[in-house]
Design a protein around this motif. Structure first.
Motif, PDB file in Angstrom:
ATOM      1  N   GLU A 137       6.817   4.342 -28.045  1.00 52.92           N
ATOM      2  CA  GLU A 137       6.873   5.653 -28.812  1.00 52.92           C
ATOM      3  C   GLU A 137       6.495   6.842 -27.989  1.00 52.92           C
ATOM      4  OE1 GLU A 137       5.472   5.753 -32.576  1.00 52.92           O
ATOM      5  OE2 GLU A 137       6.757   3.896 -33.323  1.00 52.92           O
ATOM      6  N   ASP A 138       7.228   8.073 -28.333  1.00 49.67           N
ATOM      7  CA  ASP A 138       6.801   9.181 -27.731  1.00 49.67           C
ATOM      8  C   ASP A 138       6.969  10.213 -28.749  1.00 49.67           C
ATOM      9  OD1 ASP A 138       6.209  11.298 -26.031  1.00 49.67           O
ATOM     10  OD2 ASP A 138       8.258  11.531 -24.959  1.00 49.67           O
ATOM     11  N   ALA A 139       5.976  10.918 -29.132  1.00 48.79           N
ATOM     12  CA  ALA A 139       5.923  12.065 -30.178  1.00 48.79           C
ATOM     13  C   ALA A 139       6.793  11.556 -31.370  1.00 48.79           C
ATOM     14  CB  ALA A 139       6.735  13.210 -29.650  1.00 48.79           C
ATOM     15  N   GLY A 140       6.362  10.246 -31.784  1.00 50.54           N
ATOM     16  CA  GLY A 140       6.957   9.694 -32.966  1.00 50.54           C
ATOM     17  C   GLY A 140       8.446   9.016 -32.808  1.00 50.54           C
ATOM     18  N   ARG A 141       8.805   9.207 -31.848  1.00 48.45           N
ATOM     19  CA  ARG A 141      10.272   8.838 -31.307  1.00 48.45           C
ATOM     20  C   ARG A 141      10.369   7.525 -30.321  1.00 48.45           C
ATOM     21  NH1 ARG A 141      14.125  13.505 -29.461  1.00 48.45           N
ATOM     22  NH2 ARG A 141      15.552  11.909 -29.582  1.00 48.45           N
ATOM     23  N   GLU A 142      11.061   6.732 -30.747  1.00 41.43           N
ATOM     24  CA  GLU A 142      11.184   5.364 -29.798  1.00 41.43           C
ATOM     25  C   GLU A 142      12.058   5.613 -28.627  1.00 41.43           C
ATOM     26  OE1 GLU A 142      13.457   1.589 -30.766  1.00 41.43           O
ATOM     27  OE2 GLU A 142      11.222   1.284 -31.407  1.00 41.43           O
ATOM     28  N   LYS A 143      11.540   5.343 -27.451  1.00 41.33           N
ATOM     29  CA  LYS A 143      12.262   5.473 -26.161  1.00 41.33           C
ATOM     30  C   LYS A 143      12.395   3.872 -25.536  1.00 41.33           C
ATOM     31  CE  LYS A 143      11.570  10.313 -25.062  1.00 41.33           C
ATOM     32  NZ  LYS A 143      10.987  11.297 -23.989  1.00 41.33           N
ATOM     33  N   THR A 144      13.636   3.957 -24.889  1.00 40.46           N
ATOM     34  CA  THR A 144      13.770   2.739 -24.087  1.00 40.46           C
ATOM     35  C   THR A 144      14.242   2.997 -22.618  1.00 40.46           C
ATOM     36  OG1 THR A 144      14.532   1.057 -25.926  1.00 40.46           O
ATOM     37  CG2 THR A 144      14.959   0.582 -23.756  1.00 40.46           C
ATOM     38  N   VAL A 145      13.354   2.609 -21.650  1.00 38.61           N
ATOM     39  CA  VAL A 145      13.804   3.175 -20.363  1.00 38.61           C
ATOM     40  C   VAL A 145      13.934   1.827 -19.497  1.00 38.61           C
ATOM     41  CG1 VAL A 145      12.445   5.246 -20.563  1.00 38.61           C
ATOM     42  CG2 VAL A 145      11.095   3.214 -19.722  1.00 38.61           C
ATOM     43  N   ASP A 146      14.867   2.245 -18.532  1.00 41.61           N
ATOM     44  CA  ASP A 146      14.857   1.144 -17.397  1.00 41.61           C
ATOM     45  C   ASP A 146      13.638   0.920 -16.458  1.00 41.61           C
ATOM     46  OD1 ASP A 146      15.793  -0.406 -14.892  1.00 41.61           O
ATOM     47  OD2 ASP A 146      17.867   0.045 -15.740  1.00 41.61           O
ATOM     48  N   VAL A 147      13.039   0.150 -16.362  1.00 44.20           N
ATOM     49  CA  VAL A 147      11.671  -0.159 -15.535  1.00 44.20           C
ATOM     50  C   VAL A 147      12.184  -1.198 -14.429  1.00 44.20           C
ATOM     51  CG1 VAL A 147      10.350   0.555 -17.258  1.00 44.20           C
ATOM     52  CG2 VAL A 147      10.757  -1.759 -16.915  1.00 44.20           C
ATOM     53  N   THR A 148      13.396  -1.368 -13.865  1.00 38.78           N
ATOM     54  CA  THR A 148      13.552  -2.428 -12.975  1.00 38.78           C
ATOM     55  C   THR A 148      12.867  -2.106 -11.732  1.00 38.78           C
ATOM     56  OG1 THR A 148      15.801  -2.685 -13.857  1.00 38.78           O
ATOM     57  CG2 THR A 148      15.331  -3.580 -11.838  1.00 38.78           C
ATOM     58  N   ARG A 149      13.010  -0.737 -11.197  1.00 35.19           N
ATOM     59  CA  ARG A 149      12.285  -0.213 -10.194  1.00 35.19           C
ATOM     60  C   ARG A 149      10.776   0.382 -10.660  1.00 35.19           C
ATOM     61  NH1 ARG A 149      13.234   4.560  -8.953  1.00 35.19           N
ATOM     62  NH2 ARG A 149      12.289   4.521  -6.587  1.00 35.19           N
ATOM     63  N   GLN A 150       9.773  -0.400 -10.013  1.00 31.97           N
ATOM     64  CA  GLN A 150       8.448  -0.066 -10.234  1.00 31.97           C
ATOM     65  C   GLN A 150       7.549  -0.464  -9.077  1.00 31.97           C
ATOM     66  OE1 GLN A 150       5.928  -3.079 -12.425  1.00 31.97           O
ATOM     67  NE2 GLN A 150       7.686  -3.370 -13.652  1.00 31.97           N
ATOM     68  N   ASN A 151       6.508   0.147  -8.969  1.00 34.63           N
ATOM     69  CA  ASN A 151       5.423  -0.485  -7.737  1.00 34.63           C
ATOM     70  C   ASN A 151       4.692  -1.163  -8.511  1.00 34.63           C
ATOM     71  OD1 ASN A 151       3.460  -0.481  -6.037  1.00 34.63           O
ATOM     72  ND2 ASN A 151       3.382   1.809  -5.455  1.00 34.63           N
TER      73      ASN A 151
END
Length: 392
Positions: free
Chosen positions: A237-251
């Motif tokens: 959640e970001d500022a009351g809104r739901e976000k879905t992000v691709d996190v395939t790339r990560q350290n």
């Protein structure tokens, strides 16, 4: 279930083996909320490989056959095997005080190498401790927007260990059992100190090279997963809104050798089958590895679980932010179940219960012939703190 939400591929062995019960099981896992599943089974009926769901949101292609996946806490079985191989070479003693090898950390001298591998050291878990009374002692950020925004940050293993050692120990060394990623970061540093080489180099020398595991790697700080691979997602959640992000790339250095490795279902099958088949360790050390602690059935880097149908499985599962891997075997390595799952992860761990049910269903089908009995704890969904909590 419709063709627009589910694409299925099946590969059968040379005998044309059809296993509709396995295909149905992985379809039901997708129906429970997972984005995609790739399953591999080796048993007396031969080999069976199948996929369900999709490898990427918004597309129709199934997860790739033998695509690479972040395997989370399955990393611990590789790392424990490597430590035990160094024991066999005489470089490390299983009951050595870890402080003798890593004096720079000021560790309690009662903590032995064995305690690291079996999670009986009592050292604080750097991804956070979850206590029986429901309280939580936080560690490094590994979930929510804070983790998403900082998922390319580099942590050095020494940094993770020092953070853990700045916190109170969970218990006196050797007096209890508690899953701690810190144990396996210390194991990594132990390997590197004993050999003068990186964990990745030693992994290649003693395990990956000899077994021909070309799809497996210890990435350290590398962000990319080699193709082909399914995609992993995180919802917050970001500022009351739901976000879905691709996190395939990560350290993945934030979890380090607690759960950073990448592999395939084929390589996981080859590894666990070779390990339990006696190809990587002398019999006495393999027996030590498979001797479970009475509290949670954890040996040295793996779980030893009884099935309700009268058998035993050797296993470690794990996951890391939208990717998960299953690795189960009969005690002699002759029957294996390996799987990769991709999904939308979140701080509430919404898929933790479906994950447990899914693994139990698959183990029932493969190791109990579909009988009503199920296994005990399925191991970690995301591997973080305990077998029912995440990260690694």
């Amino acid at each position: 279930m419709t063709n627009t939400t589910l694409k299925i591929t099946e590969a059968r062995d040379a005998a044309g083996q059809d296993r509709p019960e396995l295909q149905k099981a992985i379809e039901e896992i997708v129906d429970s909320g997972f984005t995609g599943v790739h399953l591999r089974v080796h048993d007396e009926r031969g080999q069976w490989v199948g996929s369900a769901g999709v490898g990427k949101l918004g597309e129709s292609a199934a997860p790739p056959v033998d695509g690479r996946i972040r395997i989370g806490s399955n990393t611990k079985t590789f790392t424990a095997t490597l430590v035990l191989q160094l024991v066999a070479e005489g470089r490390i003693g299983l009951d050595d005080p870890v402080a003798d090898h890593l004096p720079e950390f000021g560790l309690d001298r009662r903590i032995t190498v064995r305690m690291l591998l079996q999670h009986t050291s009592g050292v604080f878990n750097f991804t956070g401790e979850y206590y029986d009374d429901g309280t939580v002692a936080p560690g490094i950020p590994w979930q929510g927007r804070e983790w998403v925004d900082n998922r390319f940050k580099t942590y050095r293993p020494e940094e993770l260990v020092r953070l853990a050692l700045s916190k109170p120990a969970r218990f006196e060394p050797g007096t209890d059992w508690s899953y701690s990623n810190t144990n396996y970061v210390l194991a990594r540093l132990l390997i590197e100190k004993a050999t003068g080489r990186s964990l990745a180099e030693e992994m290649q020398r003693l395990i990956l090279g000899p077994l021909g595991l070309s799809g497996t790697l210890a990435p350290d700080t590398r962000e990319e997963i080699p193709e082909p691979h399914a995609h992993a997602y995180y919802r917050y959640e970001d500022a009351g809104r739901e976000k879905t992000v691709d996190v395939t790339r990560q350290n993945p250095s934030w979890i380090s050798s607690g759960g950073d490795m990448i592999s395939t279902t084929q390589d996981l099958h080859t590894f666990i089958s070779a390990l339990l088949g006696g190809k990587l360790l002398p019999p006495p050390l393999l027996a030590e590895m498979c001797t479970p602690h009475p509290k949670f059935g954890y040996g040295l880097g793996l779980f030893v679980q009884d099935t309700d149908c009268g058998g035993t499985v050797i296993t470690h599962n794990g996951g890391i932010a939208g990717h998960a891997a299953l690795m189960y075997s009969s005690p002699d390595g002759s029957r294996t179940l390996t799987a990769s799952l991709n999904y939308v992860d979140d701080a509430a761990m919404s898929l933790a219960e479906p994950f447990q049910k899914a693994t139990q269903r698959l183990v029932k089908e493969v190791f109990c012939g579909g009988q009503a009995g199920q296994t005990g704890p399925a191991g970690p969904v995301d591997g973080a703190a305990e077998p029912t909590r995440p990260a690694g």
